[in-house]
Design an enzyme around this catalytic site. Structure first.
Site, PDB file in Angstrom:
ATOM      1  CD  GLU A   1      42.039  43.411  48.587  1.00 43.74           C
ATOM      2  OE1 GLU A   1      42.010  44.199  47.631  1.00 43.74           O
ATOM      3  OE2 GLU A   1      41.587  43.659  49.711  1.00 43.74           O
TER       4      GLU A   1
ATOM      5  NE  ARG B   1      39.956  46.452  35.546  1.00 41.36           N
ATOM      6  CZ  ARG B   1      40.413  46.197  36.764  1.00 41.36           C
ATOM      7  NH1 ARG B   1      41.481  46.800  37.227  1.00 41.36           N
ATOM      8  NH2 ARG B   1      39.804  45.335  37.537  1.00 41.36           N
TER       9      ARG B   1
ATOM     10  CE  LYS C   1      39.093  40.922  43.301  1.00 38.65           C
ATOM     11  NZ  LYS C   1      40.291  40.671  44.082  1.00 38.65           N
TER      12      LYS C   1
HETATM   13  P1  ATP Z   1      38.417  43.929  40.820  1.00 33.59           P
HETATM   14  O1  ATP Z   1      38.337  45.366  40.445  1.00 33.59           O
HETATM   15  O2  ATP Z   1      37.597  43.037  39.977  1.00 33.59           O
HETATM   16  O3  ATP Z   1      38.217  43.689  42.267  1.00 33.59           O
HETATM   17  P2  ATP Z   1      41.173  43.999  41.279  1.00 33.59           P
HETATM   18  O4  ATP Z   1      42.111  44.628  40.330  1.00 33.59           O
HETATM   19  O5  ATP Z   1      40.839  44.751  42.502  1.00 33.59           O
HETATM   20  O6  ATP Z   1      39.905  43.536  40.493  1.00 33.59           O
HETATM   21  P3  ATP Z   1      43.042  42.164  42.360  1.00 33.59           P
HETATM   22  O7  ATP Z   1      42.789  40.963  43.157  1.00 33.59           O
HETATM   23  O8  ATP Z   1      43.653  43.327  43.031  1.00 33.59           O
HETATM   24  O9  ATP Z   1      41.652  42.583  41.706  1.00 33.59           O
HETATM   25  O10 ATP Z   1      43.805  41.805  41.018  1.00 33.59           O
HETATM   26  C1  ATP Z   1      44.912  40.961  40.926  1.00 33.59           C
HETATM   27  C2  ATP Z   1      45.634  41.296  39.662  1.00 33.59           C
HETATM   28  O11 ATP Z   1      44.777  41.075  38.538  1.00 33.59           O
HETATM   29  C3  ATP Z   1      46.043  42.735  39.618  1.00 33.59           C
HETATM   30  O12 ATP Z   1      47.377  42.815  39.149  1.00 33.59           O
HETATM   31  C4  ATP Z   1      45.080  43.368  38.665  1.00 33.59           C
HETATM   32  O13 ATP Z   1      45.651  44.462  38.008  1.00 33.59           O
HETATM   33  C5  ATP Z   1      44.781  42.218  37.721  1.00 33.59           C
HETATM   34  N1  ATP Z   1      43.465  42.395  37.104  1.00 33.59           N
HETATM   35  C6  ATP Z   1      42.290  42.555  37.720  1.00 33.59           C
HETATM   36  N2  ATP Z   1      41.295  42.716  36.835  1.00 33.59           N
HETATM   37  C7  ATP Z   1      41.859  42.640  35.607  1.00 33.59           C
HETATM   38  C8  ATP Z   1      41.375  42.744  34.270  1.00 33.59           C
HETATM   39  N3  ATP Z   1      40.069  42.942  34.013  1.00 33.59           N
HETATM   40  N4  ATP Z   1      42.260  42.607  33.258  1.00 33.59           N
HETATM   41  C9  ATP Z   1      43.553  42.400  33.509  1.00 33.59           C
HETATM   42  N5  ATP Z   1      44.089  42.307  34.739  1.00 33.59           N
HETATM   43  C10 ATP Z   1      43.258  42.430  35.784  1.00 33.59           C
HETATM   44 MG    MG Z   2      42.045  45.232  44.115  1.00 37.99          MG
END
Ligand code: ATP
Ligand code: MG
Length: 602
Positions: free
Chosen positions: A63, A306, A316
């Site tokens: 995102e 994760r 983020k």
């Molecule tokens: P955050 O919680 O930091 O905002 P998010 O999961 O909301 O992270 P996205 O932009 O939605 O962030 O993530 C893009 C992709 O990266 C998704 O498929 C998510 O599952 C993966 N992802 C995010 N954080 C991790 C992590 N710590 N380890 C592995 N994959 C991750």
């Molecule tokens: Mg997200």
């Protein structure tokens, strides 16, 4: 001027540049062989059974509401890595269904980070490319009696939803007729209703043990312009609904996501079951009309744990707060666990890929040690970074038995274990800078460097004896006077004479002034997210995480390009800062010390 050839680096007293990782020199630019893990096994089995026609199509779906962090690196390596290994495809898809929080700055940074890590996407897509498809699918669900327009407020929806132990209650609007629902939904799209006045909800089961299946929202009203579609839409799809359809119309075979989506998988599958997209080309006709390559299939969602690192936070939202409150110098602050921060700090793509490959892919949540990531970058830079001399806390050393104007050029090897790095010229003269900590007036036991009346080897020069010291007004030693034993110069009979210590130096007259930034961890506790003691991650910021010093560099460091990495002998690995470094005003960041010193300090 005399020129003296030195074969290779001599050993040093402490902080030896030779680390266990140096054995890695032979495999310096090779990728670790594909590590085995359960998702790779699923792919192997699917290919063996002919599922998905033997194809492997993955995607990385961020995102664009912030910069990517190291945890995203895990997902990038997994998705792009599998596609690469099996000759498949991996799309970069911006999951831009929430226009209020998204920004083009983030889009650009994400593209840069994925490429920097060493990957190329097959296609660049946006969930917003599919807005018309999502809309058609919603009308189909309504027509099939599988979705309804609900007038409950957000708060009422929460009340009706029930709890983990109690079933929910049906919305009073659940039994609206198909025609009324279609009419209301079209009017939602046309902008007739205010934000929050209505939602489109799936009609599944308010008594389901899985709360995600209790008539979840599919669309909400948001009168907000979107960075791609402008004001074309005022209704936006929910993540779960948009994600499965996006996967299907991109022909994704293995939709890999993190464990928190496990409970969402039944909804993912429910939507795809209802829509049966491969057999309903009218639903994705808009993509064909728009000329988007379209291969529609039924994807399978697979969850993995994760990636978490100690001594940092990886959300983020929290990273954004650090930036907005000025607690760090931006998203790319070298202390930040963002990919752009890691890049600026001097972490290499290889080190991050290798770290995640070694960490493996499992379904067990765990926290990895930051020091292991540091070990990976040491391994890479030990094999691949040229050696240079720098003094970061200078003390003047005068060699009294050299003439005032004495000047020589010494030849130093650029790498102790790899002749391919070649050699360079290093000027030597009567007045030098050495590290203040390499001289001690009252040394502790076991101190093998310079002391009053004692001897030490100057790297590449020979053995000097400390004969006198000068003091400043405050009484601190500000200059040491030494004599050089000419018999111990390279090539001379006494060159092999042993002394316990070897230290580095810079010719004062030739030295290049530089700003050097010494970084430590951003947080001083292993788990900054642990708030059981009433403190938050902001209370655990390491106050000493950044120290800026004036340093002296050997002149060959003039003119290096931003982003170039070196080992400053005995001090650590450093990189010319990507933002502030200028050839006439050098700025270097310390990526990592030569050894793991954190454990000792903590
Ligand atoms: P955050 O919680 O930091 O905002 P998010 O999961 O909301 O992270 P996205 O932009 O939605 O962030 O993530 C893009 C992709 O990266 C998704 O498929 C998510 O599952 C993966 N992802 C995010 N954080 C991790 C992590 N710590 N380890 C592995 N994959 C991750
Ligand atoms: Mg997200």
């Amino acid at each position: 001027m005399a020129t003296v050839r030195i074969a290779a680096c001599g050993g040093y007293t402490r902080r030896s540049p030779l680390s266990p990782g140096s054995l890695a020199a032979a495999r310096m630019s090779t990728e670790p062989s594909s590590p085995h893990h359960f998702i790779r096994q699923i792919v192997l089995d699917d290919r063996a059974s002919g599922r998905h026609d033997g194809r492997v199509a993955t995607r990385f779906p961020p995102e664009p509401n912030g910069y990517l962090h190291l945890g995203h690196g895990k997902s990038i390596c997994l998705n792009f890595g599998l596609a690469r290994e099996f000759g498949g495809t991996c799309n970069l898809r911006f999951d831009d269904t929430n226009p209020a929080k998204e920004d083009l700055e983030y889009v650009e940074s994400i593209k840069r980070d994925v490429q920097w890590l060493g990957f190329a996407w097959s296609e660049l897509r946006h969930a917003s490319d599919y807005f018309e498809v999502f809309y058609r699918c919603a009308e189909k669900l309504i027509s099939d009696g599988k979705a309804f327009v609900c007038d409950l407020s957000a708060e009422e929806v929460r009340e009706f939803r029930g709890t983990l132990t109690q079933p929910g209650r049906n919305s009073p609007f659940r039994e609206r007729g198909v025609e009324e629902n279609l009419d209301l939904f079209r009017r939602m799209r046309a902008g007739e209703f205010a934000d929050g006045a209505k939602t489109l909800r799936a009609k599944i089961d308010m008594a389901s043990g899985n709360i995600n299946l209790r008539d979840p929202a599919l669309y909400r009203i948001r009168h907000v312009p979107h960075q791609n579609t402008g004001n074309a839409w005022c209704i936006y799809p929910m993540y779960d609904y948009a994600h499965c359809i996006s996967d299907a119309v991109e022909g994704i075979t293995h939709s890999l996501c993190t464990l928190e989506f496990e409970d969402h998988r039944p909804l993912y599958d429910w939507c795809l079951d209802q829509l049966d997209l491969p057999n309903h080309p009218e639903l994705w006709q808009p993509l064909v009309d728009a000329g988007l390559p379209t291969r529609v299939s039924r994807p399978q969602q697979i969850e993995f744990a994760r990636g978490n690192l100690d001594h940092t936070v990886m959300s983020k939202r929290k990273l954004m707060a650090l930036v907005q409150d000025g607690l760090v110098d931006g998203w790319d602050d070298p202390r930040m666990p963002t990919l752009s921060g890691a890049r600026r700090r001097g972490f290499t793509p290889w080190s991050i890929r290798t770290f995640w490959e070694r960490a493996g892919i499992t379904k067990q949540n765990s926290v990895l040690e930051y020091s292991v990531l540091e070990g990976c970058v040491r391994e890479d830079l030990d094999a691949n970074a040229a050696r240079r001399l720098a003094v970061i806390d200078p003390l003047k050393l005068v060699i009294t038995n050299l003439a005032d104007g004495h000047e020589e050029t010494l030849i130093f090897a650029n790498h102790p274990k790899n002749e391919g790095f070649g050699t360079r010229e290093v000027p030597f003269a009567r007045e030098l800078w050495i590290e203040r900590e390499d001289f001690m007036e009252v040394p502790p036991k076991g101190f093998h460097r310079l002391v009053p009346g004692g001897e030490v080897r100057l790297r590449g020069v020979g053995i000097v004896r400390c004969e006198a010291m000068l003091r400043d007004a405050a009484g601190a030693v500000c200059e040491v006077h030494c004599t050089l034993d000419h018999d111990t110069r390279p090539g001379k009979p006494g060159a092999e004479r042993k002394v316990k210590g070897t230290i580095h130096w810079i010719s004062a007259r030739h030295a290049l002034a530089a700003e050097v930034r010494l970084y430590e961890r951003l947080f001083d506790v292993a788990d900054p997210d642990d708030d059981s003691d009433g403190k938050t991650y902001r209370d655990h910021l390491n106050q000493n995480s950044k120290r800026v010093v004036r340093a002296w560099l050997e002149p060959s460091l003039g003119g290096v390009a931003a982003g170039t990495a070196f080992q400053f002998e005995r001090l650590g690995f450093f990189v010319a800062d990507l933002v502030d470094h200028r050839t006439d005003r050098p700025v270097f960041n310390r990526t990592v010390t030569l050894r793991d010193t954190w454990a000792k300090k903590a």
